[in-house]
Design an enzyme around this catalytic site. Structure first.
Site, mmCIF file in Angstrom:
data_model
loop_
_atom_site.group_PDB
_atom_site.id
_atom_site.type_symbol
_atom_site.label_atom_id
_atom_site.label_comp_id
_atom_site.label_asym_id
_atom_site.label_seq_id
_atom_site.Cartn_x
_atom_site.Cartn_y
_atom_site.Cartn_z
ATOM 1 N N LEU A 1 1.050 -1.298 0.216
ATOM 2 C CA LEU A 1 -0.119 -0.051 -0.078
ATOM 3 C C LEU A 1 0.836 0.882 -0.064
ATOM 4 O O LEU A 1 1.999 1.227 0.629
ATOM 5 C CB LEU A 1 -0.797 -0.034 1.315
ATOM 6 C CG LEU A 1 -2.091 -1.095 1.528
ATOM 7 C CD1 LEU A 1 -2.749 -0.953 2.805
ATOM 8 C CD2 LEU A 1 -2.996 -1.081 0.358
ATOM 9 N N ASP A 2 0.531 2.356 -0.639
ATOM 10 C CA ASP A 2 1.220 3.594 -0.678
ATOM 11 C C ASP A 2 1.031 4.348 0.729
ATOM 12 O O ASP A 2 0.416 3.942 1.475
ATOM 13 C CB ASP A 2 0.530 4.680 -1.613
ATOM 14 C CG ASP A 2 0.701 4.190 -3.111
ATOM 15 O OD1 ASP A 2 1.704 3.558 -3.392
ATOM 16 O OD2 ASP A 2 -0.279 4.869 -4.241
ATOM 17 N N LYS A 3 2.023 5.092 0.995
ATOM 18 C CA LYS A 3 2.153 5.685 2.392
ATOM 19 C C LYS A 3 0.855 6.381 2.743
ATOM 20 O O LYS A 3 0.476 6.143 3.883
ATOM 21 C CB LYS A 3 3.225 6.888 2.318
ATOM 22 C CG LYS A 3 3.349 7.523 3.797
ATOM 23 C CD LYS A 3 4.797 8.342 3.667
ATOM 24 C CE LYS A 3 4.941 8.952 5.139
ATOM 25 N NZ LYS A 3 6.123 9.768 4.834
#
Length: 228
Positions: A51-53
């Site tokens: 998952l992206d930040k």
């Protein structure tokens, strides 16, 4: 050290609920999600997707190499159904449907959606106008490209709230949440949903009420994609 919420534990994997703002990998001395999970749960863990930040929500971590390989196969065959929630402040070009196009590199590590469909990123979505300048999206990606959902909503003219890289309005967090997972493991059909970490504008009454009605996103009637 930030705490991860344990959603489920299986003999082959765990499911955690990631807060927004945590990097996936350790960077500049700041522990990433995988290392945080290893330390918090005292387990050897293998990442199988990311998952992206800015994105909160559900993440699978395998407990052994065999399970990691099985998950890689499931993901590569499109057999893990993923569902996301997002908020945007703009009205999209269409209320629901399909976002499809090749992902093209843009400047400074960003991406854009092209007009060609040689190897397209594919996302289905529904949107709900609930409050002034706040629209909720339920998203189902059929591919797993870098920044796919963020680029998809930008292409609709409704970038994700808090996603300033893609033109979203400044906010206290990025409003993209990995909401649901469904996949078969052996003879079992497994379903997981993440109703926690839905803070900020996700908690506003009209929005929270609609999210509660979508608590089993795998039961939402997404149209079947036509196979060419």
């Amino acid at each position: 050290m930030q705490k991860l919420l344990l959603v489920a534990e299986h003999s082959d994997f765990i499911v955690v609920n990631k807060p927004s703002g945590i990097n996936f990998h350790t960077e500049s001395g700041e522990l990433g999600l995988v290392e945080l999970a290893r330390q918090q749960f005292a387990l050897e863990l293998w990442p199988v997707h990311r998952l992206d930040k800015l994105t909160s929500g559900l993440l699978l971590l395998a407990k052994n190499k065999s399970a990691a390989a099985r998950f890689q196969e499931l993901f590569s065959q499109g057999l893990v159904n993923k569902f996301y929630l997002a908020l945007a402040s703009n009205k999209p070009k269409k209320k629901q449907g399909l976002i499809k196009g090749d992902m093209l590199k843009a400047r400074n590590g960003s991406w854009k959606l092209g007009h060609t469909n040689d190897n397209p990123a594919i996302t289905q979505f529904f949107s709900f106008a609930l409050l002034p300048k706040r629209r909720l999206f339920l998203l189902k990606p059929h591919t797993g490209r870098t920044h796919q959902l963020r680029v998809a909503l930008k292409s609709l003219g409704a970038p994700i709230l808090g996603d300033t890289r893609y033109g979203g309005e400044v906010a206290e967090r990025g409003y993209l949440h990995a909401f649901g997972l469904q996949f078969n493991w052996g003879e079992q059909s497994l379903h997981y949903a993440a109703l926690d970490n839905l803070d900020g504008d996700f908690e506003r009454f009209e929005i929270a009420e609609k999210i509660a009605s979508l608590a089993k996103p795998w039961e939402v009637a997404f149209p079947q994609l036509k196979r060419s």
